[in-house]
Design a protein around this motif. Structure first.
Motif, PDB file in Angstrom:
ATOM      1  N   GLY A 214      16.144  44.182  27.762  1.00 26.77           N
ATOM      2  CA  GLY A 214      17.548  44.231  28.157  1.00 26.77           C
ATOM      3  C   GLY A 214      18.365  45.062  27.187  1.00 26.77           C
ATOM      4  O   GLY A 214      19.208  45.871  27.595  1.00 26.77           O
ATOM      5  N   ALA A 219      20.568  47.998  28.934  1.00 21.97           N
ATOM      6  CA  ALA A 219      21.882  48.461  28.461  1.00 21.97           C
ATOM      7  C   ALA A 219      22.105  49.927  28.834  1.00 21.97           C
ATOM      8  O   ALA A 219      23.218  50.315  29.228  1.00 21.97           O
ATOM      9  CB  ALA A 219      21.990  48.253  26.957  1.00 21.97           C
ATOM     10  N   THR A 233      20.875  39.069  38.212  1.00 23.34           N
ATOM     11  CA  THR A 233      20.649  37.629  38.110  1.00 23.34           C
ATOM     12  C   THR A 233      20.141  37.348  36.709  1.00 23.34           C
ATOM     13  O   THR A 233      19.194  37.997  36.245  1.00 23.34           O
ATOM     14  CB  THR A 233      19.617  37.152  39.149  1.00 23.34           C
ATOM     15  N   SER A 235      21.473  35.297  32.709  1.00 20.31           N
ATOM     16  CA  SER A 235      22.277  34.341  31.936  1.00 20.31           C
ATOM     17  C   SER A 235      23.732  34.805  31.799  1.00 20.31           C
ATOM     18  O   SER A 235      24.052  35.982  32.000  1.00 20.31           O
ATOM     19  CB  SER A 235      21.658  34.171  30.554  1.00 20.31           C
ATOM     20  N   THR A 238      24.435  37.651  29.063  1.00 18.72           N
ATOM     21  CA  THR A 238      24.033  38.985  29.545  1.00 18.72           C
ATOM     22  C   THR A 238      25.008  39.478  30.613  1.00 18.72           C
ATOM     23  O   THR A 238      25.375  40.665  30.626  1.00 18.72           O
ATOM     24  CB  THR A 238      22.601  38.945  30.114  1.00 18.72           C
ATOM     25  N   ALA A 241      27.971  41.012  29.040  1.00 19.26           N
ATOM     26  CA  ALA A 241      27.685  42.347  28.479  1.00 19.26           C
ATOM     27  C   ALA A 241      27.619  43.379  29.606  1.00 19.26           C
ATOM     28  O   ALA A 241      28.139  44.503  29.481  1.00 19.26           O
ATOM     29  CB  ALA A 241      26.369  42.312  27.699  1.00 19.26           C
ATOM     30  N   GLU A 256      24.711  36.646  39.553  1.00 14.05           N
ATOM     31  CA  GLU A 256      24.172  35.315  39.895  1.00 14.05           C
ATOM     32  C   GLU A 256      23.658  34.712  38.602  1.00 14.05           C
ATOM     33  O   GLU A 256      22.664  35.168  38.043  1.00 14.05           O
ATOM     34  CB  GLU A 256      23.040  35.454  40.912  1.00 14.05           C
ATOM     35  N   GLY A 259      23.268  27.566  35.743  1.00 15.48           N
ATOM     36  CA  GLY A 259      23.879  26.381  36.328  1.00 15.48           C
ATOM     37  C   GLY A 259      23.684  25.141  35.475  1.00 15.48           C
ATOM     38  O   GLY A 259      22.875  25.121  34.536  1.00 15.48           O
ATOM     39  N   CYS A 289      17.420  28.020  38.238  1.00 15.67           N
ATOM     40  CA  CYS A 289      18.870  28.056  38.045  1.00 15.67           C
ATOM     41  C   CYS A 289      19.575  26.989  38.864  1.00 15.67           C
ATOM     42  O   CYS A 289      20.569  26.421  38.436  1.00 15.67           O
ATOM     43  CB  CYS A 289      19.402  29.427  38.421  1.00 15.67           C
ATOM     44  N   GLU A 386      23.386  24.929  29.785  1.00 15.18           N
ATOM     45  CA  GLU A 386      22.151  25.066  30.562  1.00 15.18           C
ATOM     46  C   GLU A 386      20.968  25.108  29.589  1.00 15.18           C
ATOM     47  O   GLU A 386      20.923  25.952  28.691  1.00 15.18           O
ATOM     48  CB  GLU A 386      22.203  26.361  31.369  1.00 15.18           C
ATOM     49  N   LEU A 414      27.298  26.290  40.034  1.00 13.24           N
ATOM     50  CA  LEU A 414      26.332  26.957  40.918  1.00 13.24           C
ATOM     51  C   LEU A 414      26.072  26.096  42.152  1.00 13.24           C
ATOM     52  O   LEU A 414      26.511  26.416  43.236  1.00 13.24           O
ATOM     53  CB  LEU A 414      25.038  27.263  40.155  1.00 13.24           C
TER      54      LEU A 414
HETATM   55  P1  NAD Z   1      18.753  37.125  30.703  1.00 12.32           P
HETATM   56  O1  NAD Z   1      20.196  37.215  31.002  1.00 12.32           O
HETATM   57  O2  NAD Z   1      18.324  37.035  29.293  1.00 12.32           O
HETATM   58  O3  NAD Z   1      17.963  38.380  31.308  1.00 12.32           O
HETATM   59  C1  NAD Z   1      18.016  38.722  32.675  1.00 12.32           C
HETATM   60  C2  NAD Z   1      17.731  40.208  32.826  1.00 12.32           C
HETATM   61  O4  NAD Z   1      18.778  40.939  32.202  1.00 12.32           O
HETATM   62  C3  NAD Z   1      16.423  40.656  32.164  1.00 12.32           C
HETATM   63  O5  NAD Z   1      15.806  41.634  32.968  1.00 12.32           O
HETATM   64  C4  NAD Z   1      16.926  41.280  30.872  1.00 12.32           C
HETATM   65  O6  NAD Z   1      16.057  42.250  30.343  1.00 12.32           O
HETATM   66  C5  NAD Z   1      18.220  41.910  31.324  1.00 12.32           C
HETATM   67  N1  NAD Z   1      19.186  42.183  30.254  1.00 12.32           N
HETATM   68  C6  NAD Z   1      19.348  41.505  29.089  1.00 12.32           C
HETATM   69  N2  NAD Z   1      20.338  42.072  28.360  1.00 12.32           N
HETATM   70  C7  NAD Z   1      20.818  43.114  29.084  1.00 12.32           C
HETATM   71  C8  NAD Z   1      21.850  44.066  28.890  1.00 12.32           C
HETATM   72  N3  NAD Z   1      22.606  44.070  27.792  1.00 12.32           N
HETATM   73  N4  NAD Z   1      22.080  44.983  29.853  1.00 12.32           N
HETATM   74  C9  NAD Z   1      21.349  44.985  30.986  1.00 12.32           C
HETATM   75  N5  NAD Z   1      20.347  44.124  31.232  1.00 12.32           N
HETATM   76  C10 NAD Z   1      20.085  43.181  30.300  1.00 12.32           C
HETATM   77  O7  NAD Z   1      18.223  35.903  31.558  1.00 12.32           O
HETATM   78  P2  NAD Z   1      16.763  35.277  31.532  1.00 12.32           P
HETATM   79  O8  NAD Z   1      16.616  34.487  30.281  1.00 12.32           O
HETATM   80  O9  NAD Z   1      15.775  36.332  31.866  1.00 12.32           O
HETATM   81  O10 NAD Z   1      16.851  34.294  32.790  1.00 12.32           O
HETATM   82  C11 NAD Z   1      17.328  33.011  32.723  1.00 12.32           C
HETATM   83  C12 NAD Z   1      18.755  32.938  33.212  1.00 12.32           C
HETATM   84  O11 NAD Z   1      18.837  33.427  34.546  1.00 12.32           O
HETATM   85  C13 NAD Z   1      19.250  31.504  33.275  1.00 12.32           C
HETATM   86  O12 NAD Z   1      20.556  31.419  32.780  1.00 12.32           O
HETATM   87  C14 NAD Z   1      19.214  31.189  34.762  1.00 12.32           C
HETATM   88  O13 NAD Z   1      20.078  30.177  35.160  1.00 12.32           O
HETATM   89  C15 NAD Z   1      19.582  32.499  35.347  1.00 12.32           C
HETATM   90  N6  NAD Z   1      19.161  32.575  36.753  1.00 12.32           N
HETATM   91  C16 NAD Z   1      20.140  32.534  37.730  1.00 12.32           C
HETATM   92  C17 NAD Z   1      19.771  32.571  39.072  1.00 12.32           C
HETATM   93  C18 NAD Z   1      20.815  32.567  40.159  1.00 12.32           C
HETATM   94  O14 NAD Z   1      20.498  32.986  41.273  1.00 12.32           O
HETATM   95  N7  NAD Z   1      22.031  32.129  39.919  1.00 12.32           N
HETATM   96  C19 NAD Z   1      18.434  32.644  39.419  1.00 12.32           C
HETATM   97  C20 NAD Z   1      17.471  32.664  38.418  1.00 12.32           C
HETATM   98  C21 NAD Z   1      17.857  32.636  37.083  1.00 12.32           C
END
Ligand code: NAD
Length: 491
Positions: A214, A219, A233, A235, A238, A241, A256, A259, A289, A386, A414
């Protein structure tokens, strides 16, 4: 440098990017390990800003021809894409089970069929979006859903195949071209998706996949002014950002996020059914989530509910996700294990009582016991944040008003679950502030229905028409009913 294809779990998969219809190796890479046994699965290309630039350039070049096709012309190509996913079904299952720890049985019976449906359903639904007409006294309006342009799709590790296709399906069906940035902890099925698209004959540049972290790859992608949309989708930090980077170019984002959803059990609920569903919250080791992680139970039935749920939890089979008997698998990464155990430790320190679990599970170093904590205050970290692991909290309430206050008392919004006599449960659910809530059930997701959260759980909706509202530019072509006379005084 890794070979163009490597073998993982009996399947050939590329560790490299897929740009402009070709596999492209990056100059740096990173190690990928399995959450099941920490075995090294391979080295994955790390996308540099130059790789991202190449993918965006390819997507931009491909846009003119892809967007010029009608939805009916795109349909057979996208149906072939789904067929090619189906032809690789077992490889998708084996790969995601190995790199993300998802149950093999769930991959076979749930995720892969849904991934195919994500492509075909939206491709067919796009046919209904052509030229809506609005006739008024003044004019005839032809309302088009035009493809927006180049779309960035960024997905998390807990459901990479399902979530990537859920976004790519409507984005491609609408006539956009895409750059997919898979999750670095579980990238393999997104890579295989590129092979399926290639075999289906999707023109080069229509779907590009850039592997990487990420911080570097993601980025570089989201700050690019060539993007027309970002669908993310993941956290909350992220998302902030990404929204910040996108704001510099005014690129619309669909977010997305996480939750902390309430699971409400009313006094008139079927307690055995509620308990069996509550145990499902440990599915995917709680890395879901939309799980209802805050159990809110009417005080008059709390003892019976906990006893029934304890029985269900004691019967859960924890183990290797590739074993058909397994119901709960590993946690994705050692860092996530430490995060989950840290939450439990701090909750205990703050006075929480462990009703079950609370420790690492002996099956493996990345396994945590299904855990239930009680005696937790509404403002406690364990209730507000969460965890994204197999950790639930239990609180009791004495009245519907109190249940609603507890349910709405976090920054998240959510989903939710409400068990009770149906009209009572529906009336209470109407007062819960979330994007969706299940009555006497859990996890029903129809592609025609909206999905998304409120408050910190997200911005926007995807699913059905809502996906197309996001992935399209809506344009109104206005034809007056009467000959138009130019006048400065007219409205
Ligand atoms: P994360 O936010 O760390 O990463 C998600 C994606 O974003 C990854 O591909 C990561 O490489 C990318 N990323 C990270 N930093 C970035 C940046 N600065 N710019 C662009 N891309 C970047 O999340 P995670 O740990 O992979 O997943 C878990 C989270 O996802 C939990 O909070 C969970 O609730 C959420 N989630 C939500 C849903 C939904 O539909 N609401 C579904 C599944 C998971």
């Amino acid at each position: 440098m890794s070979p163009v294809y490597m073998e993982v779990a009996g399947a050939a998969v590329s560790p490299h990017h897929y740009i402009d219809g070709q596999r492209v190796a990056a100059s740096t890479d990173f190690e990928l390990r399995s959450p099941i046994d920490q075995a090294v699965l391979g080295r994955i290309s790390e996308g540099s800003p130059a790789d991202v630039d190449a993918a965006l350039g390819a997507a931009q070049r491909a846009f003119a021809a892809w967007s010029a096709l009608t939805a009916a012309e795109r349909l057979p190509l996208l149906e072939r894409f789904a067929d090619e996913i189906g032809r690789r079904a077992e490889a998708f299952c084996q790969l995601e089970s190995r790199d993300a720890g998802v149950l093999l049985s769930r991959m076979r019976h749930g995720v892969v069929p849904r991934a195919m449906q994500n492509i075909t359903w939206f491709a067919r639904h796009a046919l209904t979006l052509q030229d809506r007409r609005i006739d008024t006294e003044q004019a005839h309006h032809r309302v088009h859903h035009d493809p927006a342009g180049v779309v960035a799709v960024i997905t998390p590790w807990n459901a990479p195949l399902m979530l990537s296709t859920w976004k790519l399906g409507p984005a491609l069906a609408a006539g956009n071209t895409c750059v997919l940035k898979p999750p670095e902890w579980a990238p393999l099925t997104c890579s295989l998706l590129a092979d399926a698209a290639h075999a289906a004959g999707l023109p080069p540049g229509v779907l590009n996949v850039v592997q990487g972290s990420g911080a570097v790859t993601g980025a570089a992608l989201v700050r690019d002014a060539r993007l027309a949309r970002i669908s993310f989708t993941g956290s909350v930090p992220t998302a902030k950002a990404i929204a910040h980077a996108a704001a510099a170019n005014l690129v619309p984002c669909s977010l997305e996020l996480g939750g902390k959803s309430p699971f409400i059990v009313l006094a008139d609920a079927d307690l055995d059914a509620a308990a069996a569903t509550a145990a499902l919250m440990y599915r995917n080791a709680g890395q879901v989530c939309l799980a209802g992680t805050r159990l809110l139970v009417h005080e008059s039935v709390a003892g019976r509910f906990v006893a029934a749920m304890r029985g269900c939890v004691e019967r859960l089979v924890i183990g290797d996700p590739r074993d058909p008997a397994t119901e709960v698998g590993p946690i994705i990464h050692p860092r996530q294990v430490e995060r989950v155990l840290g939450y439990i430790e701090r909750a205990r320190g703050a006075g929480a009582r462990v009703l079950w679990g609370g420790e690492r599970h002996p099956f493996g170093v990345q396994y945590v016991q299904p855990t239930l904590l009680t005696d937790v205050a509404q403002d406690a970290e364990i209730v507000q944040n969460e965890v994204f692991g197999p950790v639930l909290t239990l609180q009791t309430f004495a009245s519907d008003d109190e249940a609603v206050a507890l349910a709405n008392g976090t920054d998240y919004g959510l989903g939710g679950v409400c068990y009770g006599e149906p009209s009572h449960a529906i009336a209470l659910a109407e007062r819960v502030r979330t994007g969706f809530i299940w009555i006497n059930s859990f996890g029903i997701r129809d592609l025609a229905a909206p999905f998304g959260g409120i408050k910190r759980s997200g911005v926007g909706r995807e699913g059905g028409d809502w996906s197309f509202e996001f992935f399209c530019d809506v344009k109104d072509v206005i034809v007056p009913n009467q000959p138009f006379r130019a006048s400065f005084s007219a409205r």
